[in-house]
Each structure stands twice: as structure tokens, then as C-alpha cells.
Design a protein around this motif. Structure first.
Motif, PDB file in Angstrom:
ATOM      1  N   PHE A 106       0.841  -1.192   0.000  1.00 52.95           N
ATOM      2  CA  PHE A 106       0.000   0.000   0.000  1.00 52.95           C
ATOM      3  C   PHE A 106       0.882   1.252   0.000  1.00 52.95           C
ATOM      4  CE2 PHE A 106      -3.078  -2.779   2.558  1.00 52.95           C
ATOM      5  CZ  PHE A 106      -3.784  -3.156   1.440  1.00 52.95           C
ATOM      6  N   PHE A 107       0.258   2.377  -0.365  1.00 53.85           N
ATOM      7  CA  PHE A 107       0.996   3.645  -0.432  1.00 53.85           C
ATOM      8  C   PHE A 107       0.038   4.785  -0.140  1.00 53.85           C
ATOM      9  CE2 PHE A 107       3.404   6.736  -3.450  1.00 53.85           C
ATOM     10  CZ  PHE A 107       4.114   7.267  -2.400  1.00 53.85           C
ATOM     11  N   TRP A 108       0.619   5.919   0.153  1.00 49.02           N
ATOM     12  CA  TRP A 108      -0.043   7.180   0.454  1.00 49.02           C
ATOM     13  C   TRP A 108      -0.651   7.113   1.838  1.00 49.02           C
ATOM     14  CZ3 TRP A 108       2.097  10.490  -2.528  1.00 49.02           C
ATOM     15  CH2 TRP A 108       1.680  11.819  -2.556  1.00 49.02           C
ATOM     16  N   ASP A 109      -1.875   7.621   2.046  1.00 55.42           N
ATOM     17  CA  ASP A 109      -2.433   7.679   3.395  1.00 55.42           C
ATOM     18  C   ASP A 109      -2.521   6.289   4.015  1.00 55.42           C
ATOM     19  OD1 ASP A 109      -2.771  10.375   2.906  1.00 55.42           O
ATOM     20  OD2 ASP A 109      -4.917  10.229   2.508  1.00 55.42           O
ATOM     21  N   LEU A 126       3.141  -4.622   3.136  1.00 56.75           N
ATOM     22  CA  LEU A 126       4.227  -3.659   2.993  1.00 56.75           C
ATOM     23  C   LEU A 126       3.573  -2.298   2.784  1.00 56.75           C
ATOM     24  CD1 LEU A 126       4.875  -6.441   1.195  1.00 56.75           C
ATOM     25  CD2 LEU A 126       7.078  -5.308   0.960  1.00 56.75           C
ATOM     26  N   HIS A 127       4.075  -1.278   3.450  1.00 55.21           N
ATOM     27  CA  HIS A 127       3.460   0.046   3.303  1.00 55.21           C
ATOM     28  C   HIS A 127       4.546   1.078   3.032  1.00 55.21           C
ATOM     29  CE1 HIS A 127       0.632   3.298   3.584  1.00 55.21           C
ATOM     30  NE2 HIS A 127      -0.326   2.498   4.000  1.00 55.21           N
ATOM     31  N   GLN A 128       4.390   1.806   1.925  1.00 51.41           N
ATOM     32  CA  GLN A 128       5.336   2.872   1.596  1.00 51.41           C
ATOM     33  C   GLN A 128       4.881   4.169   2.238  1.00 51.41           C
ATOM     34  OE1 GLN A 128       7.577   3.194  -2.188  1.00 51.41           O
ATOM     35  NE2 GLN A 128       6.261   4.946  -2.567  1.00 51.41           N
ATOM     36  N   VAL A 129       5.818   4.845   2.903  1.00 49.31           N
ATOM     37  CA  VAL A 129       5.516   6.090   3.610  1.00 49.31           C
ATOM     38  C   VAL A 129       6.574   7.128   3.260  1.00 49.31           C
ATOM     39  CG1 VAL A 129       4.400   4.890   5.534  1.00 49.31           C
ATOM     40  CG2 VAL A 129       6.859   5.368   5.642  1.00 49.31           C
ATOM     41  N   GLY A 130       6.254   8.396   3.534  1.00 48.04           N
ATOM     42  CA  GLY A 130       7.189   9.468   3.225  1.00 48.04           C
ATOM     43  C   GLY A 130       7.498  10.374   4.401  1.00 48.04           C
ATOM     44  N   THR A 131       6.971  10.034   5.576  1.00 45.72           N
ATOM     45  CA  THR A 131       7.237  10.833   6.774  1.00 45.72           C
ATOM     46  C   THR A 131       7.377   9.908   7.972  1.00 45.72           C
ATOM     47  OG1 THR A 131       4.907  11.081   7.385  1.00 45.72           O
ATOM     48  CG2 THR A 131       5.818  12.734   5.876  1.00 45.72           C
ATOM     49  N   ARG A 132       8.004  10.423   9.017  1.00 49.96           N
ATOM     50  CA  ARG A 132       8.125   9.660  10.257  1.00 49.96           C
ATOM     51  C   ARG A 132       6.754   9.397  10.868  1.00 49.96           C
ATOM     52  NH1 ARG A 132      12.797  12.372   9.567  1.00 49.96           N
ATOM     53  NH2 ARG A 132      14.724  11.479  10.437  1.00 49.96           N
ATOM     54  N   GLN A 133       5.861  10.369  10.773  1.00 48.61           N
ATOM     55  CA  GLN A 133       4.525  10.184  11.330  1.00 48.61           C
ATOM     56  C   GLN A 133       3.785   9.061  10.611  1.00 48.61           C
ATOM     57  OE1 GLN A 133       2.069  13.707  11.500  1.00 48.61           O
ATOM     58  NE2 GLN A 133       0.182  12.518  11.767  1.00 48.61           N
ATOM     59  N   ALA A 134       3.851   9.046   9.279  1.00 51.21           N
ATOM     60  CA  ALA A 134       3.174   7.991   8.527  1.00 51.21           C
ATOM     61  C   ALA A 134       3.774   6.628   8.841  1.00 51.21           C
ATOM     62  CB  ALA A 134       3.251   8.274   7.032  1.00 51.21           C
ATOM     63  N   VAL A 157       5.312  11.220  -4.914  1.00 55.91           N
ATOM     64  CA  VAL A 157       6.264  11.435  -3.831  1.00 55.91           C
ATOM     65  C   VAL A 157       5.510  11.939  -2.608  1.00 55.91           C
ATOM     66  CG1 VAL A 157       8.373  12.608  -3.117  1.00 55.91           C
ATOM     67  CG2 VAL A 157       8.049  11.980  -5.525  1.00 55.91           C
ATOM     68  N   HIS A 158       5.562  11.150  -1.543  1.00 51.26           N
ATOM     69  CA  HIS A 158       4.779  11.466  -0.343  1.00 51.26           C
ATOM     70  C   HIS A 158       5.488  12.465   0.558  1.00 51.26           C
ATOM     71  CE1 HIS A 158       2.686  10.194   3.569  1.00 51.26           C
ATOM     72  NE2 HIS A 158       1.741  10.661   2.791  1.00 51.26           N
TER      73      HIS A 158
END
Length: 337
Positions: A106-109, A126-134, A157-158
Motif C-alpha cells: 500500500f501507499f499514500w495515506d 508492505l506500506h510505503q511512507v514518506g514521513t516519520r509520522q506515517a 512522492v509522499h
């Protein structure tokens, strides 16, 4: 008995979790990561992901069937819940579960209810994230692997942080395997990630420019001719996605016409002009559609996704060759200590 000299320096616990030989993941690129590319990556020892973002369940079934006929290696199916109509997402997940899919990417939110549903069915997530919070939200929701994406990445790009800094920071506080994504295209990149203590890498652009990729040859050629400085981060290619969703693309006539106003584009106010087609399906200027093998029309004005690692991609080999070359180069570097 295996001796230290015969242990593959690329083999990480992530390989055991995913059932692959080297910790190199194929990004779930929508439209591009179809069964041929996925099979080639899997057969070469990497971990494959089918890019099925917003695709009809009938296509998911046919792609999964073709992939399983080509390889018996494990793979994931990539979906993007927050960018997919809820009814279609439900149909996609039901289709995947009926097919016995064992892993989702999964990706994004982060959507905990979606993660919980497939986890309850016994699937890896598996989850793609772009921030520490996510990353923290995804771990709290029960995912198995974090794919941490840096701002160098192509496509959607998150986050906005340099990938290695972000991934190392997430790894320091997470109990999960951490994979870095964004600008990864060579054995040097793979070796650097493993030396930093990360569990693997995910590659998109490097596999887009291969023979088995479903990207149009025009797109592949533009990648091989581009440098990282030729790429642009913008939210102008946002039709079909939530407002503010940024992408990294090779600069073209659309981005040139922005006169530097790369952000602040509202999909609700952008025109819907058809500039290309896949069969009878129109592809709109400002949409997130990239040119595929089946596309005709003005491909120069489409979203030509590429990461900042494009400058180190100069040819279009078979995907297995790209992966094996990357792995062998990383082994040589790591063997040097």
C-alpha cells in the motif's frame, strides 16, 4: 556447512520474510509493473510487486494468472486505497483475496481498516511512507514492512526529506524491517543502504527502463537520456489523485509552461483535454497517466515519471540483467569492507 565466506552479504532477514534472494523490491508502478516485469524481477532473485492501482479486478486476475504461470516466486499486489474509489477498492481487495494473494503493498495515506482487513486474511502488508509520522501510523496499524520513500523518488512522492536520512531515522525507532526507496539505481546505492543498517531497497525508475517494463519506449528512452537535474517535483500532474499529491517527472512542455509555479494546482480547476489514448480510453493533460506500450498521441506532454537516480541509468537491459548487475556490484563493494 555454510561458512562466513560463503554467506551472501546481501541476504538480510527481509529476504527470509519475503521469500526472495536479494533485498531488492520492484516498486508497484501503476501501468508499468505488469506481469512480465514482475516475473523477470522475481526470477532474478528480487521481490516483485504488481502495480494494480485503480485497475479493474478482471485485469488483476489476468495479470496474477500470467505472473503465476511465469514464476512460482512470491509477490505482492500494489493498491493505493486513498486514491481509489471505495467501491473499486473493495472489489480489488476481494478479487485479490479470492485469488489467494499473500501480500499487499500500500501507499499514500495509512488506512488502518484496510490494513486490518488483509491482515485478518493472513496476508503480509508492505506500506510505503514518506514521513516519520506515517511510518509510526503504519506500524501501529500492523504492517509488516516499512518502505520509506525519499524526496528523490520518481512518480508519486509522499515526503520531502532525503531518503537515507529519513529511512535511517525511521529504522532507529521501528521494530520493523525498513526498505529505502527513491533514487536507488546502482549497486553503490544498494551497498550504501545495507551499510546504513537498512534491510533493503525498492527500485522504480531503474526497472522502468528495462525490456519487460510496460512503459512506452519513448518513456524509457527519455529516462536514459535524463539526469537527476532534469527531473521536476510538481503537483500539476494531479488528475485522478487527491489535491496536493506531488510527482517527480522529467521536465517537459507542461512543466516548462508553469514558469516556476510548480505547486498549488487544483484538480477541480484543471482542464480535461485529451492528448493521448490507450485504445478508446483518453489520457488527459495534467493526469497521472504515463505513456505505456499501448499509448498513442502526445506522449511528450504526459507525466514522464523518473527519480533523481535517472542520471545513472543509461541503457534498457532485461530487468534480470539490471538486478544481477546491481547485486554483483553491491557484493563487491561490501566485500571491500
Amino acid at each position: 556447512m555454510m561458512t562466513p565466506a560463503t554467506i551472501d552479504p546481501l541476504h538480510t532477514p527481509l529476504c527470509d520474510l519475503l521469500g526472495c534472494e536479494v533485498p531488492v523490491l520492484l516498486a508497484g508502478m501503476g501501468g508499468v509493473a505488469r506481469w512480465e516485469l514482475a516475473a523477470a524481477v522475481a526470477e532474478a532473485g528480487g521481490y516483485a510487486t504488481l502495480g494494480m492501482v485503480r485497475e479493474d479486478p478482471a485485469l488483476i486476475e489476468s495479470e496474477v494468472t500470467a505472473l503465476r504461470a511465469a514464476t512460482d516466486r512470491p509477490f505482492a499486489v500494489n493498491l493505493i486505497p486513498s486514491a481509489t474509489d471505495p467501491a473499486l477498492l473493495e472489489a480489488q481487495i476481494r478479487c485479490c483475496l479470492d485469488l489467494g494473494i499473500g501480500a499487499f503493498s500500500f501507499f499514500w495515506d495509512v488506512m488502518p481498516e484496510v490494513i486490518a482487513r488483509v491482515k485478518q486474511a493472513g496476508c503480509l502488508v508492505l506500506h510505503q511512507v514518506g514521513t516519520r509520522q506515517a511510518a509510526a501510523e503504519a506500524e501501529q496499524a500492523g504492517v509488516d514492512v516499512l518502505i520509506v520513500q525519499g524526496v528523490e523518488a520518481g512518480g508519486h512522492v509522499h515526503g520531502r526529506e532525503a531518503g537515507l536520512d529519513l529511512a535511517v531515522g525511521v529504522h532507529a525507532v521501528s521494530r520493523l524491517p525498513v526498505v529505502i526507496a527513491g533514487g536507488i539505481s546502482t549497486g553503490d546505492d544498494l551497498a550504501a543502504a545495507l551499510r546504513a543498517g537498512l534491510d533493503g531497497v525498492q527500485c522504480g525508475t531503474a526497472f522502468l527502463a528495462t525490456g519487460e517494463s510496460f512503459a512506452h519506449d519513448y518513456h524509457k528512452t527519455r529516462v536514459t537520456a535524463a539526469t537527476g537535474d532534469d527531473t521536476v517535483l510538481t503537483d500539476v500532474f494531479v488528475l485522478n489523485w487527491p489535491k496536493g499529491a506531488a510527482v517527480r517527472v522529467i521536465g517537459n512542455s507542461v512543466t516548462d509552461a508553469l514558469d516556476g509555479r510548480l505547486f498549488g494546482h487544483d484538480p477541480a480547476t484543471l482542464p480535461r483535454d485529451a492528448i493521448a489514448w490507450d485504445g478508446d480510453a483518453p489520457r488527459l493533460r495534467f493526469s497521472t497517466d504515463s505513456p505505456l506500450r499501448t499509448t498513442t498521441g502526445d506522449m511528450e506532454a504526459m507525466a514522464l515519471f523518473a527519480g533523481q537516480g535517472a542520471g545513472r541509468i543509461n541503457d534498457i537491459p532485461p530487468a534480470g540483467v539490471r538486478l544481477r548487475d546491481m547485486a554483483e556490484a553491491a557484493r563487491r563493494i561490501l566485500a571491500q569492507g
